[in-house]
Scaffold this motif. Structure first.
Motif, PDB file in Angstrom:
ATOM      1  N   LYS A  96     -15.950 -53.096  -9.987  1.00  0.00           N
ATOM      2  CA  LYS A  96     -16.742 -54.178 -10.578  1.00  0.00           C
ATOM      3  C   LYS A  96     -15.852 -55.317 -11.058  1.00  0.00           C
ATOM      4  N   HIS A 101     -10.688 -51.056 -12.743  1.00  0.00           N
ATOM      5  CA  HIS A 101     -11.873 -50.489 -12.094  1.00  0.00           C
ATOM      6  C   HIS A 101     -11.658 -49.036 -11.672  1.00  0.00           C
ATOM      7  N   SER A 125     -17.212 -54.933 -17.519  1.00  0.00           N
ATOM      8  CA  SER A 125     -17.448 -55.242 -16.101  1.00  0.00           C
ATOM      9  C   SER A 125     -18.559 -54.380 -15.508  1.00  0.00           C
ATOM     10  N   MET A 126     -18.786 -53.201 -16.091  1.00  0.00           N
ATOM     11  CA  MET A 126     -19.829 -52.304 -15.587  1.00  0.00           C
ATOM     12  C   MET A 126     -21.130 -52.435 -16.371  1.00  0.00           C
TER      13      MET A 126
END
Length: 200
Positions: A96, A101, A125-126
């Motif tokens: 992501k 990541h 980011s997730m």
């Protein structure tokens, strides 16, 4: 008259051949010049890209991140909510962010590709929210410390109050556990975390 006409035709042919040859040389020189200019532009662009240090304007760059690729570290993560393991191998959680990541359908190894990137950046980011009191899923489900259950963080077997600003080190082991676990149950989770292979 026939001889003179032949000579004139021959001269015209030679003049035409000389013009064509001159035009070909001119075209070849122009093409070579254009290719040289393109090569210089591409070379300069590659140089600028490779020596770029400031990522503040880069698309998706977390605050405080160094140059993408300046580091490559790996760590293992285990998240247990009421004893259930959260699986980050799902495509919804894979790559992501270029900076930090999970990848290759592996849901336990975190890959950090830049200095200054934190676990908070990974969870942001997730779509997760992670702080000292709560662990919240992107769909809104929250698991917050209360009278009956607690959110616990461990880095390399040491209890920590928050992991948001932690910049993972190579081979680090991170446990996030929510529920009514006893110290003995936490120890079992830490042993499980230690048994996870770090893929790098």
């Amino acid at each position: 008259m026939g001889r003179r006409a032949r000579e004139e035709r021959q001269e015209k042919r030679e003049d035409k051949a000389a013009k064509i040859s001159k035009n070909k040389r001119k075209t070849n020189l122009m093409a070579t010049g254009i290719l040289a200019v393109i090569a210089v532009i591409v070379g300069y662009s590659v140089f600028v890209f490779m020596t770029q240090v400031d990522t503040s304007g880069a698309l998706g760059a977390p605050d405080g991140a160094g140059r993408l690729g300046d580091e490559h570290e790996h760590a293992s993560l285990l998240v247990r909510i009421f004893g259930d393991k959260l699986d980050f191998a799902s495509p919804a959680y894979q790559i992501k962010s270029s900076w930090i990541h999970f990848e290759d359908s592996d849901g336990t190894t975190i890959h950090r590709h830049s200095s200054g990137v934190t676990l908070g950046d990974l969870f942001d980011s997730m779509g997760f929210t992670v702080n000292d009191e709560c662990f919240a899923f992107p769909d809104g489900r929250e698991f917050c410390t209360n009278e009956d259950y607690s959110l616990k963080y461990y880095i390399n077997h040491k209890s920590v109050g928050n992991i948001y600003d932690y910049v993972l080190e190579d081979d680090a082991r991170i446990l996030i556990s929510f529920g009514p676990e006893t110290p003995e149950e936490i120890e079992v989770q830490l042993i499980e975390l230690d048994s996870q292979m770090i893929k790098g």
